[in-house]
Design a protein around this motif. Structure first.
Motif, mmCIF file in Angstrom:
data_model
loop_
_atom_site.group_PDB
_atom_site.id
_atom_site.type_symbol
_atom_site.label_atom_id
_atom_site.label_comp_id
_atom_site.label_asym_id
_atom_site.label_seq_id
_atom_site.Cartn_x
_atom_site.Cartn_y
_atom_site.Cartn_z
ATOM 1 N N LYS A 1 0.845 -1.203 0.000
ATOM 2 C CA LYS A 1 0.000 0.000 0.000
ATOM 3 C C LYS A 1 0.877 1.249 0.000
ATOM 4 O O LYS A 1 0.628 2.194 -0.763
ATOM 5 N N VAL A 2 1.905 1.246 0.826
ATOM 6 C CA VAL A 2 2.785 2.415 0.909
ATOM 7 C C VAL A 2 3.516 2.620 -0.424
ATOM 8 O O VAL A 2 3.629 3.734 -0.918
ATOM 9 N N ARG A 3 3.967 1.518 -1.008
ATOM 10 C CA ARG A 3 4.702 1.653 -2.269
ATOM 11 C C ARG A 3 3.807 2.135 -3.394
ATOM 12 O O ARG A 3 4.211 2.849 -4.285
ATOM 13 N N LEU A 4 2.545 1.730 -3.321
ATOM 14 C CA LEU A 4 1.613 2.066 -4.409
ATOM 15 C C LEU A 4 0.944 3.416 -4.190
ATOM 16 O O LEU A 4 0.802 4.211 -5.117
ATOM 17 N N PHE A 5 0.550 3.675 -2.957
ATOM 18 C CA PHE A 5 -0.266 4.864 -2.687
ATOM 19 C C PHE A 5 0.448 5.941 -1.877
ATOM 20 O O PHE A 5 -0.059 7.045 -1.766
ATOM 21 N N GLY A 6 1.575 5.597 -1.268
ATOM 22 C CA GLY A 6 2.195 6.570 -0.371
ATOM 23 C C GLY A 6 1.258 6.833 0.790
ATOM 24 O O GLY A 6 0.730 5.902 1.383
ATOM 25 N N ASP A 7 1.050 8.116 1.080
ATOM 26 C CA ASP A 7 0.177 8.469 2.206
ATOM 27 C C ASP A 7 -1.297 8.514 1.824
ATOM 28 O O ASP A 7 -2.156 8.685 2.686
ATOM 29 N N GLU A 8 -1.561 8.384 0.569
ATOM 30 C CA GLU A 8 -2.941 8.519 0.083
ATOM 31 C C GLU A 8 -3.847 7.421 0.635
ATOM 32 O O GLU A 8 -3.407 6.301 0.866
ATOM 33 N N ASP A 9 -5.131 7.741 0.863
ATOM 34 C CA ASP A 9 -6.076 6.728 1.334
ATOM 35 C C ASP A 9 -6.508 5.889 0.130
ATOM 36 O O ASP A 9 -7.113 6.403 -0.805
ATOM 37 N N PRO A 10 -6.234 4.590 0.136
ATOM 38 C CA PRO A 10 -6.506 3.786 -1.059
ATOM 39 C C PRO A 10 -7.923 3.224 -1.127
ATOM 40 O O PRO A 10 -8.313 2.672 -2.154
ATOM 41 N N ILE A 11 -8.680 3.327 -0.037
ATOM 42 C CA ILE A 11 -9.982 2.645 0.003
ATOM 43 C C ILE A 11 -10.896 3.240 -1.073
ATOM 44 O O ILE A 11 -11.076 4.454 -1.174
ATOM 45 N N GLY A 12 -11.472 2.341 -1.899
ATOM 46 C CA GLY A 12 -12.384 2.771 -2.961
ATOM 47 C C GLY A 12 -11.674 3.160 -4.245
ATOM 48 O O GLY A 12 -12.331 3.393 -5.278
ATOM 49 N N LYS A 13 -10.353 3.215 -4.202
ATOM 50 C CA LYS A 13 -9.596 3.598 -5.410
ATOM 51 C C LYS A 13 -9.490 2.403 -6.348
ATOM 52 O O LYS A 13 -9.546 1.244 -5.928
ATOM 53 N N GLN A 14 -9.270 2.712 -7.621
ATOM 54 C CA GLN A 14 -9.124 1.661 -8.630
ATOM 55 C C GLN A 14 -7.639 1.369 -8.854
ATOM 56 O O GLN A 14 -6.841 2.298 -9.011
ATOM 57 N N ILE A 15 -7.284 0.079 -8.865
ATOM 58 C CA ILE A 15 -5.962 -0.306 -9.346
ATOM 59 C C ILE A 15 -6.199 -1.321 -10.465
ATOM 60 O O ILE A 15 -7.310 -1.863 -10.593
ATOM 61 N N THR A 16 -5.156 -1.560 -11.239
ATOM 62 C CA THR A 16 -5.332 -2.625 -12.221
ATOM 63 C C THR A 16 -4.323 -3.723 -11.961
ATOM 64 O O THR A 16 -3.183 -3.464 -11.557
ATOM 65 N N LEU A 17 -4.794 -4.951 -12.172
ATOM 66 C CA LEU A 17 -3.925 -6.121 -12.072
ATOM 67 C C LEU A 17 -3.902 -6.745 -13.462
ATOM 68 O O LEU A 17 -4.950 -7.196 -13.940
ATOM 69 N N ASN A 18 -2.738 -6.752 -14.098
ATOM 70 C CA ASN A 18 -2.653 -7.164 -15.510
ATOM 71 C C ASN A 18 -3.747 -6.485 -16.334
ATOM 72 O O ASN A 18 -4.480 -7.128 -17.080
ATOM 73 N N SER A 19 -3.898 -5.177 -16.117
ATOM 74 C CA SER A 19 -4.830 -4.332 -16.857
ATOM 75 C C SER A 19 -6.303 -4.576 -16.528
ATOM 76 O O SER A 19 -7.177 -4.025 -17.175
ATOM 77 N N ILE A 20 -6.585 -5.427 -15.558
ATOM 78 C CA ILE A 20 -7.986 -5.630 -15.179
ATOM 79 C C ILE A 20 -8.260 -4.767 -13.943
ATOM 80 O O ILE A 20 -7.528 -4.843 -12.961
ATOM 81 N N PRO A 21 -9.268 -3.928 -13.976
ATOM 82 C CA PRO A 21 -9.505 -3.014 -12.856
ATOM 83 C C PRO A 21 -10.052 -3.731 -11.610
ATOM 84 O O PRO A 21 -10.880 -4.624 -11.713
ATOM 85 N N PHE A 22 -9.529 -3.330 -10.467
ATOM 86 C CA PHE A 22 -9.992 -3.830 -9.169
ATOM 87 C C PHE A 22 -10.223 -2.639 -8.246
ATOM 88 O O PHE A 22 -9.556 -1.612 -8.375
ATOM 89 N N THR A 23 -11.150 -2.798 -7.316
ATOM 90 C CA THR A 23 -11.384 -1.752 -6.325
ATOM 91 C C THR A 23 -10.726 -2.172 -5.000
ATOM 92 O O THR A 23 -10.922 -3.304 -4.551
ATOM 93 N N VAL A 24 -9.939 -1.257 -4.410
ATOM 94 C CA VAL A 24 -9.303 -1.558 -3.121
ATOM 95 C C VAL A 24 -10.351 -1.417 -2.017
ATOM 96 O O VAL A 24 -10.982 -0.369 -1.887
ATOM 97 N N VAL A 25 -10.549 -2.506 -1.250
ATOM 98 C CA VAL A 25 -11.541 -2.439 -0.157
ATOM 99 C C VAL A 25 -10.874 -2.388 1.220
ATOM 100 O O VAL A 25 -11.522 -2.046 2.201
ATOM 101 N N GLY A 26 -9.600 -2.744 1.269
ATOM 102 C CA GLY A 26 -8.978 -2.739 2.603
ATOM 103 C C GLY A 26 -7.480 -2.868 2.508
ATOM 104 O O GLY A 26 -6.914 -3.278 1.497
ATOM 105 N N VAL A 27 -6.850 -2.445 3.598
ATOM 106 C CA VAL A 27 -5.398 -2.586 3.718
ATOM 107 C C VAL A 27 -5.135 -3.332 5.009
ATOM 108 O O VAL A 27 -5.755 -3.051 6.045
ATOM 109 N N GLU A 28 -4.223 -4.260 4.942
ATOM 110 C CA GLU A 28 -3.899 -5.051 6.133
ATOM 111 C C GLU A 28 -3.153 -4.196 7.153
ATOM 112 O O GLU A 28 -2.344 -3.337 6.768
#
Lengths: 228, 380
Positions: free
Chosen positions: B129-156
């Motif tokens: 999460k830190v490497r991808l988002f830094g300090d930004e809140d990732p919840i609800g944001k879109q990321i892609t995994l092999n170009s397929i979009p996913f919604t982040v629902v939680g961080v461990e």
């Protein structure tokens, strides 16, 4: 009250046995004023340690007030030294860190007197030996004569019957020594049994009876040698 | 005291770290049979499929949780202009309980609904999460995994993980098991994990698992190569033993130190008695009983020990409390733990001190009370 029957005392140093007392028999009555004299090594101090219940005879009997002392337990001996016998030493033997008041207090503490009774008794004793103003002085702040008077006050703390003094004037000048001897004379008149070991003929003269010790034996018995 | 404090801190921290991967779990991998069975030859690979999870939990009610995961490395994970190549797993929701995939505040772990509906949702490891988002809140944001979009629902939550079988959880992306197979097309599970209700008979449960899976996949239940087993419970028990060993070791060092101190106290008492021989003689001459002399010196020894002891404890307490408050975040501290003083440690130390002081004083005091008054009066 004190009866010695054929008392022998041996000291063991390594394999060598030294016989300090070679069979002493004597009787001392309540109120006696006795001088024990003799040359160095004649057994004077050994005799005093036995009479004072600091040590027990190797053989023979020591009967004090009708009881055989060698049968006493160490606690009974301690209680006896506390209540019945008062010691006065040549080198005073005061506790160096304690004041005159506290030094006199020690035997009263062992006698389990409460603090009020102790204080009353100590002040009384200090005035008897003329040291009321030195109550809070430590031994280093007193002269030899004053220290010996504190030691006498300590010896008298529990009002013992017997005062044992081992060369009480040996470390004092003649004036202070004279004052100490006068205290003993006074105590004798008050009915105490006084036993003084001394080299000093002038001191021995005050005793009513003189016991000469020589090489562990009683050498004659000068009961009539002095009179006041 | 300080040593025991450090030991306790290490123990607590290692116990926490040890649980980073999860507590009370057993990890299973498919293996290769090494015994022929019912006409089938040896050397047959055994692999788990999704249905095995349900199958195992149906057949074995003694298991509290059964879960499993798919796994793939080198998946391109992208957020904005950040592109990373990461490890992606498809997991069951009970990884929250078994593998401590605990969500940080504001997010959630993958749930049963996600699995049922094959939702494209992602649960990120804390470091990723830190490497991808830094300090930004990732919840609800879109990321892609092999170009397929996913919604982040939680961080461990950030965790120290000492045990792992496929890299730290902090660097993983997790998604629902069903979504994973739909997206990546994996047939076989990487692992199956179970956690029983009771940990008393782990070996027996393991045997039952071999029996149940053996009858399904037709391998000999005694064939220990057919499945690979990692019993984390047994590992944690062993770890606890090692930690207890470390603590005993530190305790012995501390004890020896105290013993030396005790010898020191005894020595001081002997010297003091020697110097005060005459005092003892005087007291005996004016009527001190032996017990009085004994008590006096025993009391003095105890006083010395306890004064020293309380001073030492105060220093220990200040040091450990200070250590706890060091504001730096260091990996070493995360790993080693910070020293902790517990009431038990304090009581043990007070008890040992009392014992030690008593012993250190007893022998000199016995000596003092047994002196001959005549000789001690003559002592210069």
């Amino acid at each position: 009250m004190i009866e010695l029957r054929d008392v022998i005392k041996d000291y063991q140093t390594g394999k060598v046995t030294f016989r300090a007392l070679k069979g002493i028999s004597m009787t001392i009555e309540q109120g006696d004023y006795i001088g024990i004299v003799g040359p160095s090594g004649s057994g004077k101090s050994t005799l005093m340690n036995l009479i004072g219940c600091l040590d027990l005879p190797s053989s023979g009997n020591y009967i004090l007030d009708g009881r055989e002392v060698s049968k006493f337990s160490s606690n009974e001996l301690a209680d006896l030294r506390n209540s019945k016998i008062g010691f006065v030493f040549q080198s005073f033997n005061l506790l160096p860190y304690a004041t005159a008041f506290e030094n006199i207090e020690v035997p009263l503490i062992f006698a389990k007197k409460n603090s009020k009774a102790r204080k009353q008794r100590i002040l009384d004793l200090l005035s008897q030996v003329g040291l009321t103003d030195k109550a809070n002085n430590k031994p280093t702040e007193m002269s030899g004569g004053e220290m010996q008077r504190v030691a006498i006050a300590r010896a008298l703390a529990n009002d013992p019957d017997i005062i044992l003094a081992d060369e009480p004037t040996g470390n004092l000048d003649s004036k202070s020594g004279g004052a100490i001897v006068q205290i003993f004379d006074k105590l004798s008149k008050a009915g105490k049994t006084i036993i003084i070991i001394t080299h000093d003929a002038g001191v021995a003269k005050h005793a009513r009876r003189i016991v000469h010790l020589k090489d562990g034996y009683v050498d004659g018995n000068g009961s009539a040698s002095n009179s006041h | 005291m300080l040593l025991l404090g450090f030991g306790e801190g290490l123990h607590q921290q290692l116990s926490i770290n040890n649980k980073g991967m999860g507590e009370g779990i057993v990890v299973l991998w498919g293996g290769t049979t090494s015994k022929p069975y019912k006409g089938l030859g040896k050397g047959r690979p055994i692999e788990f499929i999704e249905d095995d999870i349900d199958y195992l939990s149906r057949k074995m009610p003694e298991l509290k949780y059964v879960g499993g995961e798919y796994s793939r490395w080198g998946i391109t994970v992208k957020y904005g202009d950040k592109v990373l190549s990461e490890h992606v797993t498809g997991v069951t929701p009970n990884y929250e309980q078994m593998r401590f995939h605990i969500p940080q505040m504001g997010g959630r772990m993958i749930n049963a609904e996600d699995v049922k509906l094959r939702r494209r949702v992602a649960f990120l490891g804390a470091d990723l999460k830190v490497r991808l988002f830094g300090d930004e809140d990732p919840i609800g944001k879109q990321i892609t995994l092999n170009s397929i979009p996913f919604t982040v629902v939680g961080v461990e939550v950030k965790k120290m993980q000492m045990n792992m079988y496929s890299g730290p959880d902090g660097d993983k992306v997790s998604m629902p098991l069903t979504t994973f197979s739909a997206v990546f097309g994996n047939r076989y599970l990487e692992t199956v994990i179970y956690s029983p209700h009771s940990f008393d008979n782990m070996k027996g449960i393991e045997k039952r698992v071999f029996g149940v899976m053996g009858s399904k996949y037709k391998f000999d239940p005694t064939d220990d190569k057919a499945l690979w087993v990692w019993d984390v419970v047994a590992g944690q028990k062993e770890m606890n033993l090692v930690l207890m060993g470390i603590q005993i070791f530190l305790g012995i060092i501390g004890g020896l130190t105290l013993l030396i101190a005790g010898v020191g106290v005894a020595n001081i008492m002997y010297v003091s008695i020697k110097e005060r021989t005459r005092e003892i003689g005087i007291k005996m001459a004016v009527g001190a009983r032996k017990s009085y002399i004994l008590t006096q010196f025993l009391f003095e020894a105890l006083l010395i020990t306890f004064l020293g002891g309380f001073f030492g404890m105060a220093v220990s307490y200040i040091l450990t409390e200070g250590f706890k408050r060091i504001p730096i975040k260091s990996d070493v501290l995360d790993f080693m733990g910070r020293p902790t003083i517990s009431w038990e440690i304090g009581l043990i130390v007070v008890f040992i001190l009392g014992l030690l002081g008593g012993l250190a004083g007893l022998f000199p005091a016995l000596k003092a009370s047994s002196v001959n008054p005549v000789e001690s009066l003559r002592y210069e």
